[in-house]
Design an enzyme around this catalytic site. Structure first.
Site, PDB file in Angstrom:
ATOM      1  N   ASP A  65       0.844  -1.188   0.000  1.00 41.40           N
ATOM      2  CA  ASP A  65       0.000   0.000   0.000  1.00 41.40           C
ATOM      3  C   ASP A  65       0.881   1.240   0.000  1.00 41.40           C
ATOM      4  O   ASP A  65       1.720   1.426   0.885  1.00 41.40           O
ATOM      5  CB  ASP A  65      -0.912  -0.005   1.230  1.00 41.40           C
ATOM      6  CG  ASP A  65      -1.813   1.213   1.274  1.00 41.40           C
ATOM      7  OD1 ASP A  65      -2.575   1.416   0.326  1.00 41.40           O
ATOM      8  OD2 ASP A  65      -1.726   1.973   2.254  1.00 41.40           O
ATOM      9  N   THR A  98      -2.025   6.745  -4.740  1.00 38.43           N
ATOM     10  CA  THR A  98      -0.805   7.212  -4.077  1.00 38.43           C
ATOM     11  C   THR A  98       0.440   6.855  -4.874  1.00 38.43           C
ATOM     12  O   THR A  98       1.270   7.717  -5.181  1.00 38.43           O
ATOM     13  CB  THR A  98      -0.701   6.579  -2.676  1.00 38.43           C
ATOM     14  OG1 THR A  98      -1.960   6.720  -2.009  1.00 38.43           O
ATOM     15  CG2 THR A  98       0.369   7.241  -1.855  1.00 38.43           C
ATOM     16  N   THR A  99       0.582   5.584  -5.228  1.00 42.46           N
ATOM     17  CA  THR A  99       1.761   5.136  -5.968  1.00 42.46           C
ATOM     18  C   THR A  99       1.809   5.780  -7.350  1.00 42.46           C
ATOM     19  O   THR A  99       2.882   6.187  -7.822  1.00 42.46           O
ATOM     20  CB  THR A  99       1.749   3.601  -6.092  1.00 42.46           C
ATOM     21  OG1 THR A  99       1.647   3.024  -4.787  1.00 42.46           O
ATOM     22  CG2 THR A  99       3.009   3.099  -6.763  1.00 42.46           C
ATOM     23  N   ASP A 401      -9.087   0.754   0.881  1.00 40.01           N
ATOM     24  CA  ASP A 401      -9.076   1.272  -0.484  1.00 40.01           C
ATOM     25  C   ASP A 401     -10.303   0.816  -1.265  1.00 40.01           C
ATOM     26  O   ASP A 401     -10.854   1.574  -2.077  1.00 40.01           O
ATOM     27  CB  ASP A 401      -7.807   0.815  -1.207  1.00 40.01           C
ATOM     28  CG  ASP A 401      -6.570   1.557  -0.723  1.00 40.01           C
ATOM     29  OD1 ASP A 401      -6.723   2.442   0.125  1.00 40.01           O
ATOM     30  OD2 ASP A 401      -5.464   1.239  -1.189  1.00 40.01           O
TER      31      ASP A 401
END
Length: 539
Positions: A65, A98-99, A401
């Site tokens: 994550d 996010t990534t 998520d």
């Protein structure tokens, strides 16, 4: 707080963090962005790898994550720290991406580096980024698909999100759980409050046995051995009334000359508490008389219930739970009906909720109380099971998520093709419209288009395929007017809609709005200076 990841990329982040000037500062910042990108890129997609975070006390966390990694990694370089904050802000806003945000910022800096080495000014690159960003947002609005908010779409979105965090078998099982949980708490015309979904962890058996409870699960049980452990057709009284003897706030004492006086004084001290408990017992008896049958009453109290009071309730066959969490009071009223009371003076049947089944479950020294079969399940519980803490934490991250992804679908009322399809289409759209960009800004727009391709490239690379071959095949298919994504199982172009791979519109929009802005600001930094303690907001 975890130890730094022992990788060369993190070492790169912390080099030259003290003082840099002129073009040196720009390239130091670019190296920081590239280093963070290299750390994060292997996590992207359903075939991404895991990171092991080791804390100072030896605690171990396995996760892929992005937010979890960025929160726990010790990042010293100010530029890398700024990128990490931007990515976590993305997660706070929309719950995902996010990534992808870290990857796009890093790739924008990498592409800009090529032109900066040829003495192209940073301002020209930034102007190109801004114009390319507008084109990408236009393409996003063109590609969004309004399929309505039906169960099929919600399942596809939840599956797409969960498979990037968990293995396929577990993700597919939890997909139904996540969709049913959000649909359970959804009220037409009202904003969805995900706090009404309680996530309860139970270290027991296998993660595949995690399930949705249409009601509540509380992590405590009754405190009296004679109380029933399983109640059916239960009437639920939720209350916030003290049923225990409370000491005075000032020091006090009483004196007696014989045992009889002592007993009288002790009885007088308990009289108020006993009266409160007796009120509940009398209410139960009156309700049984009016209905002409025995009823099962469950009392869930936010405050304490002392042993003598528990004895009185147990003798009447009442199941009582004390010191329930405050957040469960609202959930109980929503799920079971009735209302939470703060006084027993005006008890009536309208105060009571109802549940078909209330039962206790003991696991070692821990007790759990299940309240199921409720009339109005506007609050629910996702019960996570797992053999160890690592598994439970991974499932929690995935569920968080997944819940946000389903909520975003309700809010957006539309979806966007996934598997890198949007990024490739947006890159092609920017290239086709470069004639509308004047001067050296064309270089910045070209860099932006190339940077968007980092998402499909990384998806292919993490799946074990040649990224360039996959990208060439997909871009050739796009020339024919198709919407094409990367099939992570074969490395070939695929139709995301046919495979049910959908992303959130709000996630993509936030991702396009935040990443280019931060990349532009970092490019325009020409000095990195160590500030003094009088700097506002720092020391």
């Amino acid at each position: 707080c975890a130890l730094p990841i022992s990788m060369s990329q993190i070492q790169t982040l912390n080099q030259g963090a003290d003082i840099a000037r002129g073009s040196q500062a720009t390239f130091v910042n670019i190296n920081a962005a590239k280093g963070l990108e290299e750390v994060m890129k292997t996590n992207l997609g359903p075939r991404g790898t895991l990171k092991m975070l080791v804390g100072g006390a030896g605690q171990i966390t396995l996760t892929k994550d992005g937010k979890g990694l960025l929160d726990q990694m010790q990042i010293q370089h100010p530029t890398a720290s700024l990128i990490a904050r931007t990515a976590t802000a993305q997660d706070d806003m929309v719950g995902d991406g996010t990534t992808s945000t870290v990857l796009l910022i890093g790739e924008l800096m990498r592409q800009a580096e090529r032109f900066l080495e040829e003495n192209v000014h940073q301002r020209a690159m930034v102007d190109g980024f801004e114009q390319a960003q507008k084109m990408a947002l236009e393409k996003l609005d063109q590609m969004k698909v309004d399929r309505g908010v039906n169960r099929e779409v919600l399942v596809d979105v939840a599956r797409t999100s969960l498979r990037t965090k968990l293995n396929v078998e577990l993700a597919d099982q939890l997909t139904e759980v996540v969709v049913d949980a959000v649909r359970c708490i959804h009220k037409q015309g009202e904003a969805i409050d995900l706090h009404m979904v309680e996530i309860m962890a139970m270290q027991h058996r296998l993660a595949t046995e995690s399930r949705l409870v249409q009601g509540l699960v509380m992590d405590h049980g009754s405190r009296h051995p004679n109380m029933p452990a399983h109640v059916q057709d239960a009437y639920i009284l939720t209350c916030n009334v003290s049923m225990e003897y409370e000491k005075t706030e000032v020091n006090s004492g009483f004196y007696y000359t014989n045992a009889g006086d002592r007993q009288k004084m002790a009885s007088a001290e308990r009289a108020f508490t006993d009266k409160q408990v007796q009120t509940v017992i009398d209410f139960k008896r009156a309700l049984e008389k009016s209905k002409g049958r025995t009823i099962n009453l469950v009392v869930i109290n936010q405050k304490g219930i002392d042993p003598p009071s528990l004895d009185m309730l147990a003798n009447e066959g009442i199941l009582a739970l004390r010191r329930a969490k405050r957040r469960n009071m609202e959930r109980l009223a929503l799920a079971c009906g009735g209302m939470a009371v703060n006084s027993f003076d005006d008890l009536n049947e309208e105060c009571l909720g109802h549940a078909e089944d209330v039962r206790e479950m003991a696991l070692g020294d821990d007790k759990f109380t299940f309240v199921e079969g409720v009339a109005n399940p506007f609050s629910c519980t996702i019960l996570i099971k797992g053999p160890n803490k690592h598994t439970i934490e991974m499932v929690k991250d995935g569920l968080r998520d997944g819940l946000r992804a389903v909520k975003n679908t309700f809010d957006d009322s539309c979806v966007v093709p996934g598997a890198g399809a949007f990024e490739m289409a947006a890159a092609q759209h920017i290239r086709n419209n470069l004639r509308s960009v004047s001067g050296r800004a064309k270089l910045g727009a070209t860099a932006f288009a190339e940077a968007l391709l980092i998402i499909p490239k990384t998806l292919a690379d993490n799946s074990g395929f040649d990224a360039q071959d996959t990208l060439i095949s997909c871009m050739d298919a796009i020339q024919d007017g198709k919407t094409v994504g990367v099939d992570v199982n074969t490395g070939e172009p695929c139709d995301p809609a046919a495979k049910g791979i959908w992303d959130n519109y709000s996630v993509k929009k936030q991702f396009l709005n935040s990443a280019p802005i931060i990349a532009s600001q970092i490019l325009l930094v020409d000095e990195v200076i160590r500030a003094g303690k009088n700097l506002k907001g720092g020391g």
